[in-house]
Scaffold this active site. Structure first.
Site, mmCIF file in Angstrom:
data_model
loop_
_atom_site.group_PDB
_atom_site.id
_atom_site.type_symbol
_atom_site.label_atom_id
_atom_site.label_comp_id
_atom_site.label_asym_id
_atom_site.label_seq_id
_atom_site.Cartn_x
_atom_site.Cartn_y
_atom_site.Cartn_z
ATOM 1 N N GLU A 49 51.006 12.451 -39.077
ATOM 2 C CA GLU A 49 50.995 11.221 -39.869
ATOM 3 C C GLU A 49 51.463 10.072 -38.984
ATOM 4 O OE1 GLU A 49 49.936 8.836 -42.119
ATOM 5 O OE2 GLU A 49 49.579 10.781 -43.046
ATOM 6 N N HIS B 12 30.369 5.366 -53.620
ATOM 7 C CA HIS B 12 31.654 5.978 -53.293
ATOM 8 C C HIS B 12 32.767 5.308 -54.102
ATOM 9 C CE1 HIS B 12 29.525 7.618 -49.779
ATOM 10 N NE2 HIS B 12 30.494 8.523 -49.749
ATOM 11 N N HIS B 13 33.952 5.871 -53.982
ATOM 12 C CA HIS B 13 35.141 5.363 -54.668
ATOM 13 C C HIS B 13 35.523 3.969 -54.163
ATOM 14 C CE1 HIS B 13 37.296 6.421 -50.954
ATOM 15 N NE2 HIS B 13 36.544 7.512 -50.974
ATOM 16 N N LYS C 234 36.894 3.261 -50.353
ATOM 17 C CA LYS C 234 36.139 3.455 -49.102
ATOM 18 C C LYS C 234 35.980 2.123 -48.379
ATOM 19 C CE LYS C 234 32.050 5.688 -47.142
ATOM 20 N NZ LYS C 234 32.857 6.424 -46.154
ATOM 21 N N SER D 123 48.746 12.929 -44.862
ATOM 22 C CA SER D 123 49.216 12.534 -46.193
ATOM 23 C C SER D 123 48.154 11.824 -47.024
ATOM 24 C CB SER D 123 50.442 11.618 -46.067
ATOM 25 O OG SER D 123 50.074 10.353 -45.543
ATOM 26 N N PRO E 239 28.849 12.521 -39.837
ATOM 27 C CA PRO E 239 29.235 11.624 -40.925
ATOM 28 C C PRO E 239 29.446 12.337 -42.242
ATOM 29 C CG PRO E 239 26.896 11.431 -40.479
ATOM 30 C CD PRO E 239 27.466 12.300 -39.402
ATOM 31 N N ASN E 240 28.948 13.560 -42.354
ATOM 32 C CA ASN E 240 29.129 14.332 -43.586
ATOM 33 C C ASN E 240 29.059 15.817 -43.236
ATOM 34 O OD1 ASN E 240 28.744 15.592 -46.234
ATOM 35 N ND2 ASN E 240 28.382 13.515 -46.969
ATOM 36 N N MET E 241 30.061 16.562 -43.654
ATOM 37 C CA MET E 241 30.139 17.980 -43.302
ATOM 38 C C MET E 241 29.789 18.903 -44.451
ATOM 39 S SD MET E 241 33.224 18.060 -40.573
ATOM 40 C CE MET E 241 33.146 16.896 -39.201
#
EC number: 1.17.1.8
Length: 274
Positions: free
Chosen positions: A37, A158-159, A162, A13, A126-128
């Site tokens: 969830e 980042h937003h 995070k 979610s 860590p990053n795809m």
């Protein structure tokens, strides 16, 4: 590969979870088998596709991996370090592969997950995003050519939501540069500066962090000398780039033996010289 890969998604979610569900719907090689969830969530029983805004997928949100054990082959996990360790342990006990995109692990947690690689196939990165993984190759070249003669800084944004800083991607950037230069990142990293810091030590790698608004992810490595500077930057405009990378990792992982892998291996970048 002719058969679809059945995946389960934890944290279904959340912002990333919903993006992963959308990516699964769009990928012809992927079949969403389960969406998990937290227990007690008000979303139990809701159709995962409806939740993600992509239409019904006939997969109801559930609160237990045990309930979905026969419905998937690969777990895709972008949750929290603590939860990811628990999920990896479950996968090891149940013979499931796992793709981990969670960041913020401490050393002990990384060691725990690495040990599970003796039992099951794991992709942990860590990053795809494809572009980020290519950037790491470019950083090797830049560090080899310029690293000993310039100041190196890593800036990431980042937003506001995070939770970890610096980002896992930024730390990986630092690790790539430090390893290329024969340095120990734990000893040469400088995280933020304040007050009278004195003259900069060229042997250090600086990190600066921005948390603001809805920035999906921006990373820059700065190699600065007198008279010139090189900036290598990656900007993500949508979480879908990470989700698509995770789906790619899942389709690759089902063909692998037990082991701990990263996206460099998924993308075939290991050993490539640019």
């Amino acid at each position: 590969m002719t058969e679809q890969v059945r995946v389960a998604i934890t944290g279904g979610s959340g912002r990333m979870g919903r993006t992963l569900i959308e990516a699964a719907k769009q990928n012809e090689l992927i079949l969403l088998g389960a969406a998990i969830e937290r227990a007690g969530s008000t979303l139990m029983g809701v159709d995962a596709g409806e939740l993600a805004g992509v239409g019904a997928m006939n997969v109801a949100i559930t609160d237990s991996l045990d309930k979905a054990v026969d419905d998937f082959d690969v777990l895709i996990d972008f949750t929290s370090p603590e939860a990811s360790v628990v999920h990896t342990d479950w996968c090891a006990r149940n013979g499931k592969a796992i793709v981990i995109g969670t960041t913020g692990f401490n050393h002990a947690q990384k060691e725990q997950i690495s040990a599970y690689g003796d039992q099951i196939p794991i992709v942990m990165a860590p990053n795809m995003a494809v572009g980020v993984n290519l950037m790491w190759k470019l950083l090797e070249v830049a560090a080899e050519v310029m690293g000993d003669y310039c100041d190196i800084e890593i800036i990431e944004g980042h937003h506001r939501y995070k939770k970890d800083a610096p980002s896992g991607t930024a730390l990986k950037m630092g690790e790539v540069i430090a390893e290329t230069l024969g340095r120990d990142l734990e000893k040469c990293a400088v995280y933020g500066r304040e007050g009278i810091t004195g003259e900069r030590d060229r042997g250090t790698i600086g990190f600066a962090t921005v948390r603001a608004g809805d920035i999906v992810g921006e990373h820059t490595a700065l190699f600065a000398d007198i008279g010139e500077r090189l900036e290598i930057t990656h900007k993500a405009s949508s979480r879908m780039t990470f989700a698509n990378g995770a789906m790619r990792a899942a389709t690759w992982l089902v063909e692998q033996d037990a082991g701990l892998y990263d996206m460099q291996q998924v993308l075939g970048l290991k050993g490539i010289t640019i």
